[in-house]
Design an enzyme around this catalytic site. Structure first.
Site, PDB file in Angstrom:
ATOM      1  N   GLY A 187     -21.450  -7.022 -12.622  1.00 58.54           N
ATOM      2  CA  GLY A 187     -21.558  -7.512 -14.002  1.00 58.54           C
ATOM      3  C   GLY A 187     -22.459  -6.606 -14.826  1.00 58.54           C
ATOM      4  O   GLY A 187     -23.525  -6.216 -14.364  1.00 58.54           O
ATOM      5  N   ARG A 204     -15.801  -4.511 -10.326  1.00 58.17           N
ATOM      6  CA  ARG A 204     -16.061  -5.089  -9.002  1.00 58.17           C
ATOM      7  C   ARG A 204     -14.903  -4.590  -8.138  1.00 58.17           C
ATOM      8  O   ARG A 204     -13.769  -5.001  -8.342  1.00 58.17           O
ATOM      9  CB  ARG A 204     -16.074  -6.614  -9.074  1.00 58.17           C
ATOM     10  CG  ARG A 204     -17.160  -7.170 -10.010  1.00 58.17           C
ATOM     11  CD  ARG A 204     -17.232  -8.673  -9.900  1.00 58.17           C
ATOM     12  NE  ARG A 204     -17.863  -9.307 -11.044  1.00 58.17           N
ATOM     13  CZ  ARG A 204     -19.186  -9.483 -11.181  1.00 58.17           C
ATOM     14  NH1 ARG A 204     -20.001  -9.085 -10.252  1.00 58.17           N
ATOM     15  NH2 ARG A 204     -19.668 -10.087 -12.251  1.00 58.17           N
ATOM     16  N   ASP A 235     -26.896  -7.416  -6.211  1.00 53.16           N
ATOM     17  CA  ASP A 235     -26.943  -7.391  -4.740  1.00 53.16           C
ATOM     18  C   ASP A 235     -25.662  -6.838  -4.102  1.00 53.16           C
ATOM     19  O   ASP A 235     -25.717  -6.071  -3.144  1.00 53.16           O
ATOM     20  CB  ASP A 235     -27.291  -8.776  -4.184  1.00 53.16           C
ATOM     21  CG  ASP A 235     -26.420  -9.889  -4.735  1.00 53.16           C
ATOM     22  OD1 ASP A 235     -25.579  -9.624  -5.632  1.00 53.16           O
ATOM     23  OD2 ASP A 235     -26.566 -11.037  -4.276  1.00 53.16           O
ATOM     24  N   GLY A 236     -24.495  -7.185  -4.666  1.00 53.67           N
ATOM     25  CA  GLY A 236     -23.229  -6.696  -4.103  1.00 53.67           C
ATOM     26  C   GLY A 236     -23.142  -5.185  -4.204  1.00 53.67           C
ATOM     27  O   GLY A 236     -22.686  -4.510  -3.266  1.00 53.67           O
ATOM     28  N   THR A 267     -28.891  -6.712 -13.552  1.00 54.17           N
ATOM     29  CA  THR A 267     -28.162  -7.988 -13.558  1.00 54.17           C
ATOM     30  C   THR A 267     -28.922  -8.986 -14.412  1.00 54.17           C
ATOM     31  O   THR A 267     -30.155  -9.034 -14.345  1.00 54.17           O
ATOM     32  CB  THR A 267     -27.972  -8.563 -12.139  1.00 54.17           C
ATOM     33  OG1 THR A 267     -27.598  -9.949 -12.253  1.00 54.17           O
ATOM     34  CG2 THR A 267     -29.233  -8.489 -11.292  1.00 54.17           C
ATOM     35  N   ASP A 311     -28.914 -12.026 -13.947  1.00 50.58           N
ATOM     36  CA  ASP A 311     -29.274 -13.185 -13.126  1.00 50.58           C
ATOM     37  C   ASP A 311     -30.697 -13.138 -12.546  1.00 50.58           C
ATOM     38  O   ASP A 311     -31.223 -14.167 -12.132  1.00 50.58           O
ATOM     39  CB  ASP A 311     -28.290 -13.332 -11.955  1.00 50.58           C
ATOM     40  CG  ASP A 311     -26.917 -13.741 -12.422  1.00 50.58           C
ATOM     41  OD1 ASP A 311     -26.775 -14.142 -13.592  1.00 50.58           O
ATOM     42  OD2 ASP A 311     -25.968 -13.658 -11.616  1.00 50.58           O
ATOM     43  N   ASP A 368     -31.592 -12.194  -9.708  1.00 49.79           N
ATOM     44  CA  ASP A 368     -31.569 -12.776  -8.367  1.00 49.79           C
ATOM     45  C   ASP A 368     -31.787 -11.732  -7.270  1.00 49.79           C
ATOM     46  O   ASP A 368     -31.107 -11.742  -6.250  1.00 49.79           O
ATOM     47  CB  ASP A 368     -30.254 -13.544  -8.140  1.00 49.79           C
ATOM     48  CG  ASP A 368     -29.037 -12.690  -8.375  1.00 49.79           C
ATOM     49  OD1 ASP A 368     -29.182 -11.571  -8.915  1.00 49.79           O
ATOM     50  OD2 ASP A 368     -27.930 -13.132  -8.016  1.00 49.79           O
ATOM     51  N   MET A 407     -25.320 -18.783 -17.323  1.00 46.08           N
ATOM     52  CA  MET A 407     -24.884 -18.105 -16.105  1.00 46.08           C
ATOM     53  C   MET A 407     -25.905 -18.279 -14.983  1.00 46.08           C
ATOM     54  O   MET A 407     -27.039 -18.686 -15.222  1.00 46.08           O
ATOM     55  CB  MET A 407     -24.616 -16.636 -16.386  1.00 46.08           C
ATOM     56  CG  MET A 407     -23.258 -16.408 -17.035  1.00 46.08           C
ATOM     57  SD  MET A 407     -22.827 -14.675 -17.124  1.00 46.08           S
ATOM     58  CE  MET A 407     -21.099 -14.798 -17.600  1.00 46.08           C
ATOM     59  N   ARG A 463     -24.715 -18.048 -10.840  1.00 45.61           N
ATOM     60  CA  ARG A 463     -23.875 -18.637  -9.785  1.00 45.61           C
ATOM     61  C   ARG A 463     -24.715 -19.189  -8.653  1.00 45.61           C
ATOM     62  O   ARG A 463     -24.473 -20.260  -8.135  1.00 45.61           O
ATOM     63  CB  ARG A 463     -22.944 -17.557  -9.226  1.00 45.61           C
ATOM     64  CG  ARG A 463     -21.510 -17.749  -9.594  1.00 45.61           C
ATOM     65  CD  ARG A 463     -20.671 -16.731  -8.931  1.00 45.61           C
ATOM     66  NE  ARG A 463     -21.181 -15.377  -9.155  1.00 45.61           N
ATOM     67  CZ  ARG A 463     -20.422 -14.306  -9.311  1.00 45.61           C
ATOM     68  NH1 ARG A 463     -19.130 -14.431  -9.280  1.00 45.61           N
ATOM     69  NH2 ARG A 463     -20.946 -13.111  -9.482  1.00 45.61           N
ATOM     70  N   GLU A 503     -24.513 -22.543 -14.132  1.00 45.47           N
ATOM     71  CA  GLU A 503     -23.095 -22.678 -13.762  1.00 45.47           C
ATOM     72  C   GLU A 503     -22.913 -23.000 -12.277  1.00 45.47           C
ATOM     73  O   GLU A 503     -21.911 -23.602 -11.902  1.00 45.47           O
ATOM     74  CB  GLU A 503     -22.325 -21.399 -14.110  1.00 45.47           C
ATOM     75  CG  GLU A 503     -22.836 -20.187 -13.352  1.00 45.47           C
ATOM     76  CD  GLU A 503     -22.062 -18.903 -13.648  1.00 45.47           C
ATOM     77  OE1 GLU A 503     -20.919 -18.959 -14.108  1.00 45.47           O
ATOM     78  OE2 GLU A 503     -22.641 -17.827 -13.395  1.00 45.47           O
TER      79      GLU A 503
HETATM   80  O1  F6P Z   1     -23.678 -10.697 -13.806  1.00 46.20           O
HETATM   81  C1  F6P Z   1     -23.796 -11.818 -12.985  1.00 46.20           C
HETATM   82  C2  F6P Z   1     -22.933 -12.894 -13.536  1.00 46.20           C
HETATM   83  O2  F6P Z   1     -23.263 -12.924 -14.866  1.00 46.20           O
HETATM   84  C3  F6P Z   1     -23.013 -14.292 -12.966  1.00 46.20           C
HETATM   85  O3  F6P Z   1     -24.065 -15.080 -13.409  1.00 46.20           O
HETATM   86  C4  F6P Z   1     -21.657 -14.837 -13.338  1.00 46.20           C
HETATM   87  O4  F6P Z   1     -21.273 -15.876 -12.528  1.00 46.20           O
HETATM   88  C5  F6P Z   1     -20.800 -13.658 -13.135  1.00 46.20           C
HETATM   89  O5  F6P Z   1     -21.589 -12.537 -13.404  1.00 46.20           O
HETATM   90  C6  F6P Z   1     -19.530 -13.640 -13.930  1.00 46.20           C
HETATM   91  O6  F6P Z   1     -18.985 -12.366 -13.846  1.00 46.20           O
HETATM   92  P1  F6P Z   1     -17.517 -11.883 -14.189  1.00 46.20           P
HETATM   93  O7  F6P Z   1     -16.959 -12.780 -15.225  1.00 46.20           O
HETATM   94  O8  F6P Z   1     -17.711 -10.489 -14.666  1.00 46.20           O
HETATM   95  O9  F6P Z   1     -16.764 -11.919 -12.914  1.00 46.20           O
END
Ligand code: F6P
Length: 326
Positions: free
Chosen positions: A14, A75, A106-107, A129, A131, A133, A173, A175, A225
Site C-alpha cells: 500500500g 502487491r 511487513d509483506g 505504511t 498502518d 504496524d 484503515m 486490518r 476495519e
Molecule cells: O496500506 C495498508 C492498508 O492501508 C490497510 O490498512 C488496508 O487494509 C489495506 O492497505 C488496503 O489496501 P489495498 O486496497 O491497496 O489492497
C-alpha cells in the site's frame, strides 16, 4: 560484499504519503556518494519485468510534497513463487544492482528478506505504511499524514452529526493494527473506539454509547476495519437492535487516508531514513529496517520488525478507559 556501485530501490504494498520524500533522499544521497541510483517501478512485479530507471537529481525535483509514489506500487503474486524470485534476481544481476532499498510494510520486508536468503542480495527496509504496524519504530512513513487526514475528516463529520443529533461510526484503515483508530480517536475526541487488539462486546458497546451520548448532540465511534466484529457497516447492523430511537450513520474513510500531501513529520522522517538507508548499505549492512525512536534514527532487524509477537502494546486498556469515561 564488495563495494556498492548501484542501488536499486522501490516502493511496495500500500502506498503511503512520504514515499516520494524517501525516494528523493535515496537518489540524492546515492549520487552524493558516487553511487548510481536505480528506481524500480511497480514494486516486485516491476523488478521481475526489469522496469528499471537510472535516476538523477532532476528526476526527484518537486516531488517532496507529493502523495502517492512516483515509482508506483504493487502487491505481487508472482514474487511469492521461487520462479518469480529467480526472475527478479536475474534482472537485478543483469543490471548489476548490488543492493536494494525497499520502502513498504511487513509483506514487502518479508519479500526482500527471502530474496536475500535465496539470492544473497543485500537490502535495507524503510517502513512505508499508514498502518504503523511495524515493531521497533515510533512511526512509519505515512502514519502521521493519515492520522491528520482522519482527524480532519472526523472534525467535519462531527459538525453534521451535532446538527442532526446523530451517532456516527467512522471506519478507518488498519486490518490488523489499531494505531490509526486509537490515536485518531484520542485526537478527535471520539466517544468510543474499536480496535482489532481487543474483543468487542456488542451489548456492552451499545450501553457505553447510551451512557456517553447522554446530554450530547453527537457521538463518534471510530472503528478499525479489522475489528473482530467487522467494519463499521457490520458493527452498525449488530448494534442497531440495542439502540432503539438513536439515529445511526456510517462513514468509511477508505483510501482517502492513503493519499494527500505528506505532513512535515512524514517528509522529515522519510528524508532522514532515506539518507541513513543508503549509508547503511555503503557500510556493508543488510537485513535491517530504519526506524525512529525518541527522534533518533535507529535500526531494527527485519525479523523483529515484522514479528507479530513483537507488536508493541498500544497501552489500550488505559486509553480505552479514558475514552469511555464520561
Ligand atoms: O496500506 C495498508 C492498508 O492501508 C490497510 O490498512 C488496508 O487494509 C489495506 O492497505 C488496503 O489496501 P489495498 O486496497 O491497496 O489492497
Amino acid at each position: 560484499m564488495g563495494e556498492i556501485q548501484k542501488i536499486g530501490f522501490f516502493t511496495s504494498g500500500g502506498d503511503a504519503p512520504g514515499m516520494n520524500a524517501a525516494i528523493r533522499a535515496i537518489v540524492k544521497t546515492a549520487l552524493h556518494y558516487g553511487i548510481i541510483p536505480i528506481g524500480i517501478h511497480d514494486g516486485f512485479d516491476g523488478m521481475i519485468q526489469g522496469k528499471f530507471q537510472q535516476m538523477n537529481y532532476n528526476d526527484v525535483d518537486n516531488i517532496i510534497h507529493l502523495g502517492g509514489t512516483i515509482l508506483g506500487s504493487a502487491r505481487s503474486k508472482s514474487f511469492r513463487t521461487p520462479e518469480g524470485r529467480q526472475q527478479a534476481a536475474d534482472q537485478l544481476h543483469k543490471k548489476n544492482i548490488d543492493a536494494l532499498i525497499v520502502i513498504g510494510g511487513d509483506g514487502s520486508f518479508a519479500g526482500a528478506n527471502i530474496l536475500f536468503k535465496e539470492h544473497k542480495i543485500p537490502y535495507i527496509g524503510l517502513p512505508g505504511t499508514i498502518d504503523n504496524d511495524l515493531y521497533g519504530t515510533d512511526a512509519s512513513i505515512g502514519y502521521d499524514t493519515a492520522l491528520n487526514t482522519i482527524v480532519r475528516a472526523v472534525d467535519q463529520i462531527r459538525d453534521t452529526a451535532s446538527s442532526h443529533h446523530r451517532i456516527f461510526f467512522v471506519e478507518v484503515m488498519g486490518r490488523n493494527a489499531g494505531f490509526l483508530a486509537l490515536n485518531s480517536a484520542i485526537a478527535s475526541g471520539a466517544e468510543s473506539v474499536l480496535i482489532p487488539e481487543t474483543i468487542t462486546n456488542i451489548p456492552e458497546l451499545a450501553q457505553e454509547i447510551k451512557t456517553q451520548n447522554k446530554g450530547k448532540r453527537s457521538s463518534i465511534i471510530i472503528v478499525a476495519e479489522g475489528d473482530d466484529e467487522g467494519g463499521a457497516t457490520e458493527i452498525v447492523e449488530k448494534v442497531r437492535p440495542h439502540l432503539d430511537g438513536y439515529e445511526l450513520r456510517t462513514t468509511i474513510l477508505g483510501h482517502t487516508q492513503r493519499g494527500g500531501t505528506p505532513s512535515y513529520f512524514d517528509r522529515a522522517l522519510a528524508t532522514r531514513s532515506g539518507i541513513y538507508a543508503v549509508e547503511q548499505l555503503i557500510q556493508g549492512k543488510s537485513g535491517s529496517m530504519i526506524g525512529i525512536h525518541a527522534d533518533e534514527i535507529i535500526t531494527v532487524t527485519i525479523e523483529k520488525s515484522i514479528d507479530d509477537s513483537s507488536t508493541p502494546n498500544l497501552n489500550k486498556e488505559f486509553l480505552l478507559k479514558k475514552l469511555l469515561t464520561k
